[in-house]
Design a protein around this motif. Structure first.
Motif, PDB file in Angstrom:
ATOM      1  N   TYR A  31       0.863  -1.188   0.000  1.00  0.00           N
ATOM      2  CA  TYR A  31       0.000   0.000   0.000  1.00  0.00           C
ATOM      3  C   TYR A  31       0.898   1.236   0.000  1.00  0.00           C
ATOM      4  O   TYR A  31       1.427   1.593   1.037  1.00  0.00           O
ATOM      5  CB  TYR A  31      -0.863   0.046   1.253  1.00  0.00           C
ATOM      6  CG  TYR A  31      -2.146  -0.741   1.197  1.00  0.00           C
ATOM      7  CD1 TYR A  31      -3.091  -0.602   2.205  1.00  0.00           C
ATOM      8  CD2 TYR A  31      -2.436  -1.622   0.174  1.00  0.00           C
ATOM      9  CE1 TYR A  31      -4.273  -1.316   2.192  1.00  0.00           C
ATOM     10  CE2 TYR A  31      -3.606  -2.346   0.145  1.00  0.00           C
ATOM     11  CZ  TYR A  31      -4.519  -2.194   1.164  1.00  0.00           C
ATOM     12  OH  TYR A  31      -5.680  -2.909   1.157  1.00  0.00           O
ATOM     13  N   PRO A  97      -4.126   5.892   1.259  1.00  0.00           N
ATOM     14  CA  PRO A  97      -3.470   5.104   0.208  1.00  0.00           C
ATOM     15  C   PRO A  97      -3.597   5.798  -1.150  1.00  0.00           C
ATOM     16  O   PRO A  97      -4.573   6.494  -1.423  1.00  0.00           O
ATOM     17  CB  PRO A  97      -4.242   3.785   0.225  1.00  0.00           C
ATOM     18  CG  PRO A  97      -4.830   3.702   1.599  1.00  0.00           C
ATOM     19  CD  PRO A  97      -5.147   5.119   1.954  1.00  0.00           C
ATOM     20  N   VAL A  98      -2.575   5.602  -1.984  1.00  0.00           N
ATOM     21  CA  VAL A  98      -2.581   6.155  -3.323  1.00  0.00           C
ATOM     22  C   VAL A  98      -2.416   5.005  -4.319  1.00  0.00           C
ATOM     23  O   VAL A  98      -2.167   3.865  -3.947  1.00  0.00           O
ATOM     24  CB  VAL A  98      -1.458   7.186  -3.532  1.00  0.00           C
ATOM     25  CG1 VAL A  98      -1.673   8.402  -2.664  1.00  0.00           C
ATOM     26  CG2 VAL A  98      -0.087   6.555  -3.252  1.00  0.00           C
ATOM     27  N   LYS A  99      -2.544   5.346  -5.589  1.00  0.00           N
ATOM     28  CA  LYS A  99      -2.390   4.342  -6.625  1.00  0.00           C
ATOM     29  C   LYS A  99      -0.929   3.927  -6.739  1.00  0.00           C
ATOM     30  O   LYS A  99      -0.021   4.711  -6.468  1.00  0.00           O
ATOM     31  CB  LYS A  99      -2.872   4.889  -7.966  1.00  0.00           C
ATOM     32  CG  LYS A  99      -4.381   5.097  -8.036  1.00  0.00           C
ATOM     33  CD  LYS A  99      -4.762   5.596  -9.415  1.00  0.00           C
ATOM     34  CE  LYS A  99      -6.268   5.808  -9.530  1.00  0.00           C
ATOM     35  NZ  LYS A  99      -6.653   6.318 -10.876  1.00  0.00           N
ATOM     36  N   CYS A 108       4.800   5.089  -6.649  1.00  0.00           N
ATOM     37  CA  CYS A 108       3.483   5.560  -6.236  1.00  0.00           C
ATOM     38  C   CYS A 108       3.063   6.671  -7.178  1.00  0.00           C
ATOM     39  O   CYS A 108       3.903   7.343  -7.784  1.00  0.00           O
ATOM     40  CB  CYS A 108       3.508   6.042  -4.780  1.00  0.00           C
ATOM     41  SG  CYS A 108       4.654   7.400  -4.462  1.00  0.00           S
ATOM     42  N   ASP A 113      -6.193   6.288  -4.003  1.00  0.00           N
ATOM     43  CA  ASP A 113      -6.741   4.974  -4.333  1.00  0.00           C
ATOM     44  C   ASP A 113      -8.256   5.079  -4.272  1.00  0.00           C
ATOM     45  O   ASP A 113      -8.816   5.335  -3.207  1.00  0.00           O
ATOM     46  CB  ASP A 113      -6.225   3.956  -3.315  1.00  0.00           C
ATOM     47  CG  ASP A 113      -6.696   2.548  -3.596  1.00  0.00           C
ATOM     48  OD1 ASP A 113      -7.720   2.365  -4.289  1.00  0.00           O
ATOM     49  OD2 ASP A 113      -6.041   1.612  -3.099  1.00  0.00           O
ATOM     50  N   SER A 115     -10.523   3.001  -4.149  1.00  0.00           N
ATOM     51  CA  SER A 115     -11.208   2.011  -3.312  1.00  0.00           C
ATOM     52  C   SER A 115     -11.175   2.376  -1.836  1.00  0.00           C
ATOM     53  O   SER A 115     -11.822   1.723  -1.016  1.00  0.00           O
ATOM     54  CB  SER A 115     -10.582   0.625  -3.502  1.00  0.00           C
ATOM     55  OG  SER A 115      -9.268   0.594  -2.990  1.00  0.00           O
ATOM     56  N   TYR A 116     -10.423   3.414  -1.483  1.00  0.00           N
ATOM     57  CA  TYR A 116     -10.296   3.819  -0.074  1.00  0.00           C
ATOM     58  C   TYR A 116     -11.262   4.953   0.210  1.00  0.00           C
ATOM     59  O   TYR A 116     -11.226   5.989  -0.447  1.00  0.00           O
ATOM     60  CB  TYR A 116      -8.864   4.252   0.215  1.00  0.00           C
ATOM     61  CG  TYR A 116      -8.627   4.604   1.663  1.00  0.00           C
ATOM     62  CD1 TYR A 116      -8.560   5.931   2.085  1.00  0.00           C
ATOM     63  CD2 TYR A 116      -8.458   3.606   2.617  1.00  0.00           C
ATOM     64  CE1 TYR A 116      -8.338   6.244   3.410  1.00  0.00           C
ATOM     65  CE2 TYR A 116      -8.237   3.913   3.944  1.00  0.00           C
ATOM     66  CZ  TYR A 116      -8.167   5.241   4.339  1.00  0.00           C
ATOM     67  OH  TYR A 116      -7.951   5.539   5.658  1.00  0.00           O
TER      68      TYR A 116
END
Length: 129
Positions: A31, A97-99, A108, A113, A115-116
């Motif tokens: 992550y 979190p990031v992609k 990164c 992200d 999904s977060y």
């Protein structure tokens, strides 16, 4: 995963602060974690991120050379060391979190992200004389 930001406060122009981002649970090292800033009247933007597998970092142009992101994986914490602060650094700072860019070594991206959705309260930074 719940991330809690701390370390904000008031600083003089030219001053420094160190922000901490601590996780309630173990952060998997795949992550990447980023710091985001929401300045007054502006959208929240990603300003820095770290891939904790490769230790590679990224910064937006406005903070490059002044801010340093680092991770203490055993302590489940990500830091943002901010130096040479100016009034434009005023805002609420968040971590999330990031992609990830899955190449070798993994990097990164300065994008959250999607999904977060468990954003914390953030920590407020005010830079003024």
């Amino acid at each position: 995963l719940q991330l809690v930001e701390s370390g904000g406060g008031w600083a003089l122009p030219g001053g420094s602060l160190r922000l901490s981002c601590t996780a309630s649970d173990l952060i998997p090292d795949y992550y990447p974690i980023g710091w985001f800033r929401k300045a007054p009247g502006k959208e929240r933007e990603a300003i820095s991120c770290i891939n904790r597998q490769s230790n590679r970092t990224a910064y937006t142009q406005s903070v490059s050379g002044r801010f340093t992101i680092s991770a203490d994986n055993p302590e489940n914490t990500v830091f943002l060391r901010m130096r040479y602060l100016g009034p434009d650094d005023t805002g609420v700072y968040y971590c999330a979190p990031v992609k990830v860019l899955t190449i070798v070594p993994p990097l990164c991206l300065l994008e959250p992200d999607p999904s977060y959705d468990n954003w914390g309260q953030g920590t407020e930074v005010t830079v003024t004389s």
